[in-house]
Design an enzyme around this catalytic site. Structure first.
Site: not given
Length: 291
Positions: A127, A132, A173, A192
């Site tokens: 993740h 990111h 997010e 993700s």
């Protein structure tokens, strides 16, 4: 994101960083990364912003196995001056903001187990790094992340971290962006996740609402399932501009004591791209009631 215990665990530095210890990853752990990477890399190109795919390429993240943070940081530093540092898991708010403000992205150094392949509540290295880091190679988004960290340090002094955390949630997010008339993914929590990469764009259930800073800061969010509302930005440049130009202190003061909006709320003032059916959430509620 972060947690609120100020004491670093044993073996961590005062800023909560730890060695990644890349050599300690097992073949099975590298295989888990490869399985997750292959699945997302196949389905994302037509769904995610092209800046994300460009970041994967620039950072050479298509190489097999969990990335070595040192080598990854070297490439990222050349692109935008950012680096990736390992942490044992979630970190305290102020530590998190300080790292971002200094262009350091904190990433968990552990990876999920095969039985957690589709869902893990605490962010792991897949993740954090796959989700990111590619966009940190994009100069505008990289500047937004630093500006967010700087804003977080100010929010901490104003007792407004919860308000600001919602901005992170609904952009970094779980953000969507409108490009060329189409909605695209960019939020790390979506890109993700195989299931949410489909749900966020294709499912009729969630609301898709035009970005509004004050509105977002009043909106609750889900931490245990797919989102019931997504917010859509017009561009990374506009997101950065609004973050830099907004005086957040008066905004926090104006919101103090104001009621929050539930996750499925639509307002007359919203710019609505999709009026969601909320069928997914209602089905989950019915399932839980039958158990």
């Amino acid at each position: 994101m972060a947690l609120n215990d100020p004491s670093p665990p044993a073996g961590a530095a005062p800023d909560w960083t730890i060695p990644q210890d890349w050599a300690a990853y097992t073949p099975a752990e590298h295989a888990t990364w490869d399985r997750l990477f292959e699945r997302q890399a196949k389905m994302l190109p037509d769904r995610v912003v092209p800046e994300f795919m460009a970041g994967l390429d620039v950072l050479r993240m298509d190489k097999p196995g969990i990335p070595d943070f040192e080598a990854l940081s070297e490439r990222l530093m050349k692109a935008t001056g950012w680096q990736v540092v390992a942490v044992p898991g979630l970190v305290p708010d102020r530590v998190f903001f300080d790292h971002l403000a200094n262009r350091r992205f904190v990433a968990g150094n552990f990876i999920r187990t095969p039985d957690q392949i589709d869902y893990l509540q605490e962010p792991d290295v897949f993740h954090d790094v796959f989700g990111h880091v590619p966009l940190l190679a994009h100069p505008v988004f990289a500047d937004y992340m630093q500006a967010y960290g700087q804003g977080g340090l100010r929010a901490d002094g104003l007792g407004a971290i919860e308000r600001l955390s919602r901005l992170y949630w609904y952009t970094v997010e779980f953000g969507l962006i409108r490009q060329g008339g189409d909605l695209k993914l960019y939020g790390a929590g979506i890109v993700s996740s195989h299931g949410e990469s489909i749900y966020a764009l294709d499912d009729p259930s969630p609301n898709r609402i035009g970005f509004d800073l004050r509105r977002i800061m009043q909106t609750e969010y889900r931490i245990d399932d797919y989102q019931q509302s997504y917010f859509v930005i017009d561009s990374f440049e506009d997101l950065l501009r609004q973050t830099i130009e907004t005086d957040f202190a008066p905004l926090y003061a104006a919101l103090d004591g104001q009621p929050d909006f539930a996750v499925d709320t639509l307002l007359p003032t919203d710019r609505i791209y999709t009026h969601g059916t909320q069928a997914y959430a209602r089905d989950k509620i019915r399932q839980s009631e039958r158990m």
